[in-house]
Design an enzyme around this catalytic site. Structure first.
Site, PDB file in Angstrom:
ATOM      1  N   HIS A 186      30.309 -23.914  22.016  1.00  0.00           N
ATOM      2  CA  HIS A 186      29.258 -23.086  21.395  1.00  0.00           C
ATOM      3  C   HIS A 186      29.496 -22.928  19.885  1.00  0.00           C
ATOM      4  O   HIS A 186      29.061 -21.940  19.290  1.00  0.00           O
ATOM      5  CB  HIS A 186      29.172 -21.699  22.036  1.00  0.00           C
ATOM      6  N   LYS A 229      28.200 -29.121  -6.521  1.00  0.00           N
ATOM      7  CA  LYS A 229      27.869 -29.654  -5.199  1.00  0.00           C
ATOM      8  C   LYS A 229      28.285 -31.089  -4.990  1.00  0.00           C
ATOM      9  O   LYS A 229      28.369 -31.894  -5.893  1.00  0.00           O
ATOM     10  CB  LYS A 229      26.367 -29.517  -4.934  1.00  0.00           C
ATOM     11  N   ASN A 259      27.160 -33.504  -1.890  1.00  0.00           N
ATOM     12  CA  ASN A 259      26.329 -33.482  -0.689  1.00  0.00           C
ATOM     13  C   ASN A 259      26.666 -34.639   0.253  1.00  0.00           C
ATOM     14  O   ASN A 259      26.889 -35.761  -0.197  1.00  0.00           O
ATOM     15  CB  ASN A 259      24.854 -33.544  -1.080  1.00  0.00           C
ATOM     16  N   TYR A 288       0.971 -61.790  30.243  1.00  0.00           N
ATOM     17  CA  TYR A 288       1.000 -61.452  28.819  1.00  0.00           C
ATOM     18  C   TYR A 288      -0.253 -60.696  28.389  1.00  0.00           C
ATOM     19  O   TYR A 288      -1.363 -61.026  28.790  1.00  0.00           O
ATOM     20  CB  TYR A 288       1.135 -62.743  27.998  1.00  0.00           C
ATOM     21  N   LYS A 294       7.958 -56.216  18.444  1.00  0.00           N
ATOM     22  CA  LYS A 294       8.976 -56.695  17.498  1.00  0.00           C
ATOM     23  C   LYS A 294       9.338 -55.683  16.420  1.00  0.00           C
ATOM     24  O   LYS A 294      10.522 -55.492  16.114  1.00  0.00           O
ATOM     25  CB  LYS A 294       8.519 -58.002  16.858  1.00  0.00           C
TER      26      LYS A 294
HETATM   27  N1  ARG Z   1       2.281 -63.663  18.102  1.00  0.00           N
HETATM   28  C1  ARG Z   1       2.187 -63.537  19.513  1.00  0.00           C
HETATM   29  C2  ARG Z   1       3.147 -62.417  19.994  1.00  0.00           C
HETATM   30  O1  ARG Z   1       4.026 -62.094  19.281  1.00  0.00           O
HETATM   31  C3  ARG Z   1       2.520 -64.816  20.185  1.00  0.00           C
HETATM   32  C4  ARG Z   1       1.964 -64.963  21.559  1.00  0.00           C
HETATM   33  C5  ARG Z   1       0.488 -65.144  21.490  1.00  0.00           C
HETATM   34  N2  ARG Z   1      -0.068 -65.435  22.772  1.00  0.00           N
HETATM   35  C6  ARG Z   1      -1.361 -65.363  23.059  1.00  0.00           C
HETATM   36  N3  ARG Z   1      -1.723 -65.630  24.268  1.00  0.00           N
HETATM   37  N4  ARG Z   1      -2.231 -65.045  22.139  1.00  0.00           N
HETATM   38  O2  ARG Z   1       3.011 -61.881  21.087  1.00  0.00           O
END
Ligand code: ARG
Length: 466
Positions: A159, A286, A288, A320, A328
């Site tokens: 604590h 200071k 920091n 997909y 990403k």
């Molecule tokens: N730039 C796309 C991605 O990062 C690649 C795959 C695209 N595929 C598609 N069926 N349009 O996902």
């Protein structure tokens, strides 16, 4: 409507097609996959030739072209085009410039869906390896400092109140355990993800006689993914990286928080190195702890990145969907952030000055050996622990009322509370004897810490990690 030619307005002067290009393109960030994209294309090309799907001559010109593109990108002379959407189309288009019609044969028995899954997996696999090295470097720094400070005492807190004295080495080794589990998570996830999506094609596999074992092997995967639908739609590897990263960043944030607290004038347990602190533009006194504060803050980003991808994935049917292109940026951000935070914490731990006098002095506050007193009553007088706790509480109150420490009470004073107390009790009131007595497995005694340092070196630094 002033300005734009359409109701979409202002900055999109070119109208809907330009808006579409901007939202659709990923080249701004997926160019970071160029090396993986080219390596995977080379593996695919060699396999196509070996299986007799393309000619050896075409394969050779494709491989030469791809190598040249890699050189161009690395030399900075490659022109990335947003109208070509992503890294895959940018590379393929340049390959067509370089070698002509044969370039079109590379995409036989492949889709961008298995291509991007493969590229991204290769990138994440490297990120796991980098993470392991970064965590190990931090462990090394912590273990080295723990060895030096195996016997130095400071208050241990619960604590954030003084609880019992502990050794600094023991405190630092707690973080070695945390980072050890982070490494274990990275190792498990890396082993689980190491299957190749390449050859799943768009979603259903292909009618060409491809050899998925061959491409998997060439790219260092253990085997091909067993189900083509899963292969192109799985992003568990990215989620596992992000969750591992979020937990690791949380650990770094806790360590950073301790550096912030410990470097305050009130604590004064550490002096942060000049290299990891800044001055104030107005208050000359200071210093920091900015780097530690930023490590603490950036954990929030990494946690946010995990959330972002979980939310992208949670609504997607097989296989997909373009949503997955948004996998990403969170991953890259988390990896960059964590790599930086690890480097900062490792530098800070290596260079920080521990004020061990100040730490020891601080153990004089808060009746920190009260538990040792209670344990003595149990061990020597045979009192039940609950009763010992009660007696100790009365003694603490007496000392507190008089504004003195426990060991400044006289034997007579103590005996008014518990007549059985003898002079021997004073031997357990010092902090050095307190920590030295904590010899149970995993306890804070200096001898334990020295043994734990040796054990940690063996487990984490000499090839037995995991
Ligand atoms: N730039 C796309 C991605 O990062 C690649 C795959 C695209 N595929 C598609 N069926 N349009 O996902």
């Amino acid at each position: 409507m002033s300005g734009g030619s359409t109701i979409w307005g202002g900055r999109f002067g070119g109208g809907p097609s330009e808006i579409m290009e901007e939202i659709n393109a990923s080249i701004g960030f997926d160019r970071r996959l160029y090396a993986q994209d080219i390596a995977a294309s080379m593996a695919h090309c060699r396999m196509l030739a070996r299986a007799g799907i393309i000619s050896e001559a075409d394969a050779k010109s494709i491989l030469d072209g791809l190598a040249k593109i890699r050189d161009e990108i690395e030399a900075g002379s490659f022109t990335f085009r947003r109208d070509l959407e992503d890294i895959h189309m940018n590379v393929e288009s340049r390959l067509t410039d370089l070698i002509g019609e044969a370039a079109g044969r590379l995409h036989t028995a492949r889709s961008r869906n298995d291509q991007v899954a493969t590229d991204f997996k290769l990138w994440v696999r490297d990120a796991f390896d980098r993470l392991d090295l970064g965590l190990q470097a931090l462990q090394q720094a912590l273990i080295d400092r723990a060895e030096t400070h195996a016997a130095d005492v400071l208050p241990g807190f619960t604590h954030l109140q003084s609880a019992q004295p502990v050794t600094l080495g023991h405190h630092l080794l707690a973080y070695v355990e945390m980072t050890g589990r982070d490494r274990g998570r990275a190792k498990d996830a890396r082993a689980r993800m190491n299957e190749s999506p390449l050859g799943a094609a768009a979603l259903a596999g292909t009618s060409f006689p491809i050899d998925r074992e061959m491409t998997a092997r060439e790219m260092g995967f253990d085997r091909p993914c067993a189900n083509s639908l899963d292969a192109v739609s799985d992003r568990d590897f990215a989620l596992e990286y992000l969750s591992t990263a979020a937990i690791a960043a949380t650990h770094l944030s806790r360590l950073a928080e301790e550096m912030v607290i410990w470097s305050s004038a009130q604590f004064g347990f550490v002096k942060l190195p000049d290299s990891f602190s800044t001055g104030s533009s107005i208050m000359p006194q200071k210093r920091n702890p900015d780097a530690a504060e930023l490590v603490r803050a950036k954990a929030g980003r990494v946690i946010g990145d995990l959330n972002a991808l979980l939310i992208v994935m949670k609504g997607l049917p097989l296989a997909y969907s373009k949503d997955m292109q948004d996998d990403k940026e969170p991953l890259f951000e988390a990896a960059d952030t964590l790599d930086l935070c690890l480097a900062a914490m490792t530098g800070m731990i290596t260079d920080v000055t521990f004020d061990t006098d100040r730490m020891r002095a601080s153990t004089a506050l808060g009746f920190i050996t009260a538990t040792d007193l209670a344990d003595w009553l149990v061990r020597v007088l045979g009192l039940p622990f609950r009763q010992a706790h009660h007696v100790t509480g009365a003694l603490v109150k007496m000392a507190e009322d008089r504004g003195i420490d426990l060991d400044q009470l006289s034997l007579q004073d103590m005996q008014t509370v518990e007549p059985g107390i003898t002079e021997d009790l004073f031997s357990v009131l010092g902090v050095a004897s307190s920590v030295a007595s904590r010899t149970s497995f995993g306890g804070t005694a200096p001898d334990n810490v020295r043994a734990a340092v040796a054990e940690a070196r063996r487990r984490f630094l000499h090839g037995e990690a995991g």
